[in-house]
Scaffold this active site. Structure first.
Site, short mmCIF file in Angstrom:
data_model
loop_
_atom_site.label_atom_id
_atom_site.label_comp_id
_atom_site.label_asym_id
_atom_site.label_seq_id
_atom_site.Cartn_x
_atom_site.Cartn_y
_atom_site.Cartn_z
N GLY A 55 0.84 -1.21 0.00
CA GLY A 55 0.00 0.00 0.00
C GLY A 55 0.86 1.25 0.00
O GLY A 55 0.67 2.17 -0.81
N ILE B 25 6.36 -8.33 8.35
CA ILE B 25 6.73 -9.62 8.93
C ILE B 25 6.17 -10.78 8.11
O ILE B 25 6.56 -11.92 8.28
CB ILE B 25 6.27 -9.77 10.41
CG1 ILE B 25 4.75 -9.78 10.52
CG2 ILE B 25 6.89 -8.70 11.28
CD1 ILE B 25 4.26 -10.31 11.87
N ASP B 26 5.24 -10.48 7.20
CA ASP B 26 4.52 -11.55 6.49
C ASP B 26 5.28 -12.16 5.31
O ASP B 26 4.88 -13.19 4.80
CB ASP B 26 3.19 -11.02 5.96
CG ASP B 26 2.23 -10.65 7.07
OD1 ASP B 26 2.45 -11.12 8.20
OD2 ASP B 26 1.27 -9.89 6.82
N GLU C 91 -3.52 -16.85 10.16
CA GLU C 91 -4.74 -16.09 10.51
C GLU C 91 -5.66 -15.88 9.31
O GLU C 91 -6.85 -15.66 9.47
CB GLU C 91 -4.39 -14.74 11.17
CG GLU C 91 -3.75 -13.75 10.24
CD GLU C 91 -3.54 -12.37 10.87
OE1 GLU C 91 -2.55 -11.73 10.54
OE2 GLU C 91 -4.39 -11.94 11.68
P1 ADP Z 1 1.03 -1.25 3.84
O1 ADP Z 1 1.98 -0.23 3.31
O2 ADP Z 1 1.60 -1.98 5.02
O3 ADP Z 1 0.50 -2.15 2.75
P2 ADP Z 1 -1.47 0.29 3.86
O4 ADP Z 1 -2.03 -0.44 2.68
O5 ADP Z 1 -2.36 0.58 5.00
O6 ADP Z 1 -0.21 -0.48 4.49
O7 ADP Z 1 -0.85 1.66 3.31
C1 ADP Z 1 -0.20 2.55 4.19
C2 ADP Z 1 -0.50 3.97 3.76
O8 ADP Z 1 -0.04 4.18 2.41
C3 ADP Z 1 -1.98 4.33 3.72
O9 ADP Z 1 -2.47 4.70 4.99
C4 ADP Z 1 -1.98 5.52 2.78
O10 ADP Z 1 -1.56 6.70 3.42
C5 ADP Z 1 -0.90 5.12 1.76
N1 ADP Z 1 -1.54 4.48 0.59
C6 ADP Z 1 -1.91 3.19 0.44
N2 ADP Z 1 -2.49 2.97 -0.76
C7 ADP Z 1 -2.51 4.16 -1.39
C8 ADP Z 1 -2.98 4.63 -2.66
N3 ADP Z 1 -3.57 3.78 -3.54
N4 ADP Z 1 -2.85 5.93 -2.95
C9 ADP Z 1 -2.25 6.78 -2.09
N5 ADP Z 1 -1.79 6.42 -0.89
C10 ADP Z 1 -1.90 5.14 -0.52
#
Ligand code: ADP
Length: 377
Positions: A121, A166-167, A265
């Site tokens: 994300g 960690i995954d 999980e």
């Molecule tokens: P991870 O990086 O662990 O996959 P998230 O999916 O929650 O965790 O993403 C973390 C942060 O990255 C989000 O809270 C947001 O601020 C940003 N983010 C995620 N996806 C997008 C997107 N499609 N466009 C813009 N910002 C994003």
């Protein structure tokens, strides 16, 4: 040897370049080692280095969240779990208005090089930000939030990602930062439980993290001599209750005093419905009347000191990330630093993100073989 010489970069050779590092999404052990390596490598090369605290939220809010770092600000953090510069989920950054504020904050501090440490994300957000950078700067100029000189001087934004998770759920890297430490934590817990389960001839079921990825469960099963494992990418056959009970009985008949079952999980059945530790327990108790206990490890897996492997991984990836930024040209795609065998390599960021998302899609479409194949080695 020739390759090593080509990669040598002279101390101070990138004087004055603005570079910032931040951690985003879920935390993991080893992120601090990566932050430390980024800061020190960038300082060595002459960059002006900043921390952005609390992930994208700090970038959007600016102010004290963007703080200049020096050599000693990353002393004594390599052994700490989590991330000392904070991480957060940030809804604002998902909107263009939030990204506009973030761009303004970066320009005002002269930052045009970003290292993002997070999951897919966070990397997707970073890539979008880079694609929009030019239009964000145009808008800031039109609304007089920056001047023409700033628009020209900061026209190129370079981004490099590293995966902290960690995954081990990211396609393109053999290991993500934090996975090895989480495995150590899980193994310690299993070893502790095994000794008591052995005394009482119990069956124990351990739920480990991994909402969409069974790596932790799979490796845990291998290293703890588990009898059965449930992972999301490869659901068990429909008659799993029978197969599971046969296997447990077979082991007890052969003289084994305990049984171990590992449940990810995110474990699901062939219809995509969750298989929970509670459901597995019910099957064992109803059919075999075994004394069965569940342990859900939860956040313990994320906690504690990073392993030596994760510290070294963070160090190597952090250094490579800075090199990648310094070598970037306007044509260079955003990249992610990955581990291939024992080498830190650069791969196109969006290609890896898309492959990772394709695994999730294959699972949603119940195409299990494809999911396993896409997950890679
Ligand atoms: P991870 O990086 O662990 O996959 P998230 O999916 O929650 O965790 O993403 C973390 C942060 O990255 C989000 O809270 C947001 O601020 C940003 N983010 C995620 N996806 C997008 C997107 N499609 N466009 C813009 N910002 C994003």
């Amino acid at each position: 040897m020739e390759e090593d010489q080509k990669r040598f970069i002279e101390r101070g050779s990138h004087k004055g370049k603005g570079l910032a590092v931040f951690t985003s999404g879920g935390d993991s052990q080893g992120m601090n080692a990566a932050v430390r390596a980024v800061v020190r490598m960038a300082i060595y090369l002459g960059c002006k280095v900043f921390f952005i605290k609390e992930g994208y939220q700090g970038m959007v809010d600016g102010g004290d969240n963007i703080e200049e770092a020096n050599w000693s600000s990353v002393s004594s953090i390599i052994h700490k779990g989590g991330t000392v510069i904070g991480s957060a989920r940030c809804m604002d950054f998902k909107e263009r208005a939030g990204r506009l504020k973030a761009a303004c904050n970066l320009v005002k501090r002269g930052i045009t090089n970003l290292v993002v440490i997070g999951g897919d994300g966070s990397l997707t957000g970073a890539n979008l930000f880079r694609q929009e950078w030019s239009s964000l700067l145009d808008e800031l100029l039109q609304t007089s939030q920056i001047n023409k000189t700033e628009r020209e001087k900061y026209k190129q934004l370079n981004i490099v990602g590293m995966v902290g998770s960690i995954d081990n759920d990211f396609c393109g890297t053999d290991m993500t930062i934090g996975t090895d430490s989480a495995l150590h934590r899980i193994m310690d817990a299993i070893d502790a439980i095994v000794s008591t389960a052995y005394s009482h001839q119990r069956t124990f079921i351990m739920e480990v993290m991994g909402r969409h990825c069974g790596y932790l469960a799979l490796v845990t099963a291998l290293t703890s001599e588990a009898d059965y494992v449930f992972i999301p990418e490869m659901p068990p056959p429909r008659d799993w209750p029978t197969k599971l009970c046969n296997k447990l009985e077979q082991e007890r008949t052969a003289g084994q005093r305990l049984n171990i079952i590992i449940v990810s999980e995110g474990a699901i059945d062939r219809d995509g419905k969750p298989i929970t530790a509670e459901m597995v327990k019910q099957v064992v108790v109803d059919n075999l009347k075994q004394d069965t206990r569940i342990t859900v490890l939860g956040h313990v897996q994320r906690g504690g000191a990073p392993s030596a492997f994760d510290r070294v991984l963070g160090c190597r990836m952090g250094a490579e990330a800075v090199m990648a930024l310094m070598e970037a040209t306007p044509e260079t795609e955003a990249c992610v630093v990955s581990l291939d065998g024992n080498q830190a390599v650069r791969l196109p960021l969006m290609e890896c993100v898309e492959k990772t998302k394709a695994v999730a899609k294959a699972m949603a479409d119940k195409e299990w073989e494809l999911a396993v194949q896409l997950r890679g080695r």
